[in-house]
Design a protein around this motif. Structure first.
Motif, mmCIF file in Angstrom:
data_model
loop_
_atom_site.group_PDB
_atom_site.id
_atom_site.type_symbol
_atom_site.label_atom_id
_atom_site.label_comp_id
_atom_site.label_asym_id
_atom_site.label_seq_id
_atom_site.Cartn_x
_atom_site.Cartn_y
_atom_site.Cartn_z
ATOM 1 N N GLN A 100 2.532 -3.735 -7.653
ATOM 2 C CA GLN A 100 3.436 -4.685 -7.000
ATOM 3 C C GLN A 100 2.645 -5.614 -6.081
ATOM 4 N N ILE A 101 1.730 -5.031 -5.338
ATOM 5 C CA ILE A 101 0.920 -5.805 -4.397
ATOM 6 C C ILE A 101 0.032 -6.795 -5.143
ATOM 7 N N LYS A 160 4.262 1.161 -9.903
ATOM 8 C CA LYS A 160 3.220 1.515 -8.939
ATOM 9 C C LYS A 160 3.152 0.462 -7.840
ATOM 10 N N GLU A 161 3.144 0.932 -6.607
ATOM 11 C CA GLU A 161 3.132 0.016 -5.466
ATOM 12 C C GLU A 161 1.898 -0.885 -5.481
ATOM 13 N N LYS A 162 0.753 -0.342 -5.866
ATOM 14 C CA LYS A 162 -0.452 -1.184 -5.875
ATOM 15 C C LYS A 162 -0.330 -2.297 -6.921
ATOM 16 N N GLU A 174 8.695 -6.303 -7.601
ATOM 17 C CA GLU A 174 9.432 -5.032 -7.484
ATOM 18 C C GLU A 174 9.713 -4.379 -8.835
ATOM 19 N N LYS A 226 4.918 10.701 -2.010
ATOM 20 C CA LYS A 226 4.829 9.538 -2.879
ATOM 21 C C LYS A 226 6.225 9.087 -3.287
ATOM 22 N N LYS A 227 6.324 7.806 -3.633
ATOM 23 C CA LYS A 227 7.599 7.201 -4.011
ATOM 24 C C LYS A 227 8.288 7.999 -5.113
#
Length: 75
Positions: A55-56, A51-53, A47, A3-4
């Motif tokens: 960001q999306i 959490k990437e989700k 950005e 994970k990031k």
């Protein structure tokens, strides 16, 4: 796949400051009131979310608005 936050911790020895609850509140506020998007879109970028989700989701809101469509629960 790591994970990031795991990769970042390994590289720096510390985690990036984060407030996932605040991220969720911003996204929820936008879903409830589209005007909230216009209030925050000039200061928040995809950005900026940890959490990437998230960001999306925020990037999707940007795309929806660019297409001239409203942000709502259906979109």
């Amino acid at each position: 796949m790591k994970k990031k936050e795991d990769i970042e911790f390994c590289m720096t020895g510390k985690l990036t400051p984060q407030n996932v609850d605040a991220e969720e509140m911003v996204l929820g506020a936008i879903l409830i009131n589209q005007n909230a998007f216009y209030e925050v879109s000039n200061i928040i970028r995809p950005e900026y979310f940890y959490k990437e989700k998230h960001q999306i989701i925020f990037e999707s809101f940007c795309n929806i608005v660019e297409e001239g469509n409203p942000i709502d629960l259906l979109s």
